[in-house]
Design a protein around this motif. Structure first.
Motif, short mmCIF file in Angstrom:
data_model
loop_
_atom_site.label_atom_id
_atom_site.label_comp_id
_atom_site.label_asym_id
_atom_site.label_seq_id
_atom_site.Cartn_x
_atom_site.Cartn_y
_atom_site.Cartn_z
N GLY A 226 0.78 -1.23 0.00
CA GLY A 226 0.00 0.00 0.00
C GLY A 226 0.82 1.29 0.00
O GLY A 226 0.24 2.37 -0.03
N ALA A 227 2.15 1.17 0.03
CA ALA A 227 2.96 2.39 0.01
C ALA A 227 2.69 3.14 -1.29
O ALA A 227 2.45 4.35 -1.31
CB ALA A 227 4.44 2.04 0.13
N LEU A 228 2.69 2.40 -2.40
CA LEU A 228 2.50 3.05 -3.69
C LEU A 228 1.04 3.45 -3.92
O LEU A 228 0.76 4.45 -4.56
CB LEU A 228 2.99 2.14 -4.82
CG LEU A 228 4.51 1.96 -4.81
CD1 LEU A 228 4.93 0.96 -5.87
CD2 LEU A 228 5.23 3.28 -5.01
N LEU A 229 0.14 2.65 -3.34
CA LEU A 229 -1.28 3.03 -3.44
C LEU A 229 -1.46 4.40 -2.76
O LEU A 229 -2.08 5.31 -3.31
CB LEU A 229 -2.13 1.97 -2.75
CG LEU A 229 -3.65 2.08 -2.93
CD1 LEU A 229 -4.27 0.70 -2.83
CD2 LEU A 229 -4.32 3.00 -1.97
N THR A 230 -0.85 4.54 -1.59
CA THR A 230 -0.96 5.81 -0.87
C THR A 230 -0.30 6.93 -1.66
O THR A 230 -0.86 8.02 -1.82
CB THR A 230 -0.30 5.69 0.53
OG1 THR A 230 -0.76 4.48 1.13
CG2 THR A 230 -0.63 6.87 1.41
N TYR A 231 0.90 6.66 -2.19
CA TYR A 231 1.58 7.69 -3.00
C TYR A 231 0.72 8.04 -4.23
O TYR A 231 0.62 9.19 -4.61
CB TYR A 231 2.96 7.19 -3.45
CG TYR A 231 4.08 7.42 -2.44
CD1 TYR A 231 3.82 7.88 -1.15
CD2 TYR A 231 5.42 7.17 -2.78
CE1 TYR A 231 4.84 8.08 -0.23
CE2 TYR A 231 6.45 7.37 -1.87
CZ TYR A 231 6.16 7.83 -0.60
OH TYR A 231 7.17 8.03 0.30
N GLY A 232 0.12 7.01 -4.82
CA GLY A 232 -0.72 7.24 -6.01
C GLY A 232 -1.93 8.11 -5.68
O GLY A 232 -2.39 8.90 -6.51
#
Ligand code: PFF
Length: 434
Positions: A226-232
Motif C-alpha cells: 500500500g505504500a504506492l497506493l498511498t503515494y498514487g
C-alpha cells in the motif's frame, strides 16, 4: 487533523518519491547477494525480463487504484466494496511488520557509518559483525534512532518532509553510487566481476531461481503493502501513469545494476566469494574497504549511500499506515506518527534481540527477524498484491484501455491482471511456503 488531502507539488516530486520508495536496501543490499546466490548473469537476465513485463501490471494497478479512489489503503478498498476494508487493512499492517525488520538494517548502517567516520580498526570482520548484532543494547538503540529518523521525516508532512527528503537524498544517492562504481571498476581484475554479472551460465537456469528473481522484483518495486497506493492517491493531475511506471521500473533497475557493478568487481578483485549472502555488504565489503587506498572514506561513502536508500524507502513504509491513521481515525499527522513510532519500536526491539538474547525464540524454525522477513516478503506482500489484482481484474473489471493508450499493451495488461500475475504470485507464495 489534516483538513485537506495532501497532493504532490509536481510530477517530478511524485516520481522522485516513488523511485525513492523503490530504490532501497532491496537494490543495494538484497539484490547483489540474491544475484550472487543465484548464478549471477542468468539471474540478472531473468530479473530484467520479469521486472519489465509482469511487474508492470501490479505496479500500475496499485498506483491506479490509489489515484482513482484518492484514499489511503483501507478507504481505497472500502470504496470498491465495504467488506473489502478488512483486506485493505492488511496493507498498513504489512507496512508495520516490514518496518520492524527493515529498520534494524538501517540501525546497522548507522553503526558502520560511525565506524568509517572514526576510522575504527577491525581485525576480524566476520566476528565483528556477529558480535555487533548479538549485542543486546547497541543495535537496539541504533534501530530506534533509525525508526525515529524515518518517522520524523514523515511527521513533517508530504511537502516539507517526504518530498524534501527524497529530492535531497535521491540525487546524493545517485552521485555516490556513480562515484563508487568508478572506484570499483578501477580495481585490478575488475573485469572478472563484470563477467560474472553479464556472462550468463545457462546451466544455472531453474524454476527456483526464476521465482527468486520474481520475489526480488516485487520487493524492490515496493509492490504489495500500500505504500504506492498511498503515494498514487496524492497524484493531482489527470496525467497518464504509464510513463511514471516505466520511469520507476527503469530507475529501480538501473540502481540495482549499478549496485551490482559497484560490488562484484570489488568482490572478484579481492578473490572474495560472491555468494556470501546477507553478510556481503556488512562483512565482505568492509573487509575490501580496509584493503584499498582511502578505504575509510570509500566505506563512509558506501554506507551513506545505503543510508539514503534505506531512509527514502523507510519513509514510504511509514506513510502507508500514517495516512490510514490520519484519514480513518481522524488523527493529526504528529499523533499518527508517534503511534507508529511506538508500534514499530515494540516489534523491532525483540527482532533486534533475536540475534542474541532472544535467539532461542523460534517461529516456524526461524528467529524473530528472519520470521518477519519471511512472513512479509514471502507471504504478505504477494498476498496483498494478489488480492488487489484479483479485485481490479475480476470484481472492478478494470480495463487496460482506460489506463494505457496503446491497445496492444492494454490487452496484455488485461491478461496480466486477470491471469498471469495472479498465477505468478500464487507460485511465489507456494514456493515461499515450501
Ligand atoms: N522497495 C524497497 C527496497 O527495495 O528496499 C523495500 C520496500 C519499501 C518494500 C516499501 C515495500 C515497501 F512498501
Amino acid at each position: 487533523m489534516e483538513d485537506k488531502r495532501p497532493v504532490w507539488t509536481s510530477k517530478y516530486a511524485f516520481i522522485v518519491t516513488a523511485v525513492g520508495s523503490a530504490v532501497g536496501l532491496g537494490n543495494i543490499w538484497r539484490f547483489p547477494y540474491i544475484m550472487g546466490q543465484n548464478g549471477g548473469a542468468i539471474f540478472l537476465i531473468t530479473y530484467i525480463l520479469l521486472i519489465s513485463t509482469i511487474c508492470f501490471v501490479p505496479l500500475m494497478n496499485e498506483l491506479y487504484i490509489g489515484k482513482l479512489t484518492k484514499k489511503e489503503c483501507v478507504g481505497a478498498y472500502e470504496s470498491m466494496h465495504h467488506n473489502l476494508k478488512y483486506l485493505g487493512a492488511l496493507n498498513p499492517i504489512t507496512g508495520i511488520l516490514i518496518a520492524s525488520f527493515y529498520f534494524i538494517v538501517g540501525g546497522w548502517i548507522i553503526n558502520y557509518i560511525w565506524k568509517s567516520l572514526t576510522c575504527a580498526q577491525i581485525t576480524n570482520y566476520e566476528n565483528y559483525f556477529s558480535e555487533f548484532i548479538q549485542n543486546p543494547i547497541y543495535p537496539s538503540i541504533l534501530t530506534v534512532l533509525f525508526i525515529f529518523i524515518c518517522v520524523f521525516v514523515t511527521a513533517r508532512g508530504i511537502k516539507r518532509g517526504i518530498e524534501t527528503a527524497n529530492k535531497t537524498l535521491m540525487p546524493l544517492l545517485a552521485v555516490i553510487l556513480i562515484f563508487l562504481v568508478i572506484v570499483s571498476l578501477r580495481l585490478p581484475n575488475a573485469g572478472a566481476g563484470l563477467e560474472y554479472m553479464f556472462k550468463p551460465d545457462f546451466s544455472k537456469l531453474n524454476f527456483h531461481m526464476v521465482l527468486a528473481a520474481l520475489g526480488q522484483a516485487f520487493f524492490t518495486l515496493s509492490i504489495g503493502m500500500g505504500a504506492l497506493l498511498t503515494y498514487g492517491s496524492y497524484i493531482k493531475e489527470d496525467k497518464s501513469l504509464v510513463k511514471s511506471v516505466y520511469t520507476i521500473i527503469l530507475s529501480d533497475t538501473a540502481f540495482a545494476i549499478l549496485a551490482g557493478i559497484m560490488i562484484f568487481p570489488a568482490v572478484f578483485s579481492f578473490n572474495m566469494p560472491p555468494n556470501s549472502g546477507a553478510g556481503l555488504v556488512f562483512v565482505t565489503l568492509p573487509k575490501i574497504f580496509s584493503q584499498i587506498p582511502f578505504g575509510n572514506f570509500i566505506s563512509f561513502a558506501f554506507f551513506v549511500l545505503l543510508f539514503c536508500a534505506a531512509v527514502t524507502s523507510g519513509i514510504s513504509i511509514v506513510e502507508g499506515p500514517c495516512a490510514t491513521l490520519i484519514e480513518r481515525f481522524k488523527m493529526s499527522r504528529i499523533k499518527a506518527c508517534t503511534l507508529i513510532f511506538f508500534a514499530i519500536t515494540l516489534l523491532a526491539i525483540p527482532a533486534t534481540l533475536s540475534f542474541g538474547l532472544l535467539g532461542n525464540i523460534k517461529l516456524f524454525d526461524k528467529n524473530i527477524f528472519d520470521f518477519l522477513d519471511f512472513l512479509t516478503s514471502n507471504v504478505m506482500l504477494p498476498l496483498n498484491a494478489l488480492f488487489l489484482c484479483l479485485i481490479s481484474g475480476w470484481y472492478l473489471k478494470v480495463k487496460g484501455i482506460n489506463i494505457i493508450q496503446n491497445k496492444y499493451m492494454a490487452a496484455l495488461f488485461d491478461i496480466g491482471l486477470k491471469y498471469i500475475v495472479p498465477i505468478a504470485l500464487m507460485s511465489l507464495m507456494f514456493l515461499g511456503l515450501n
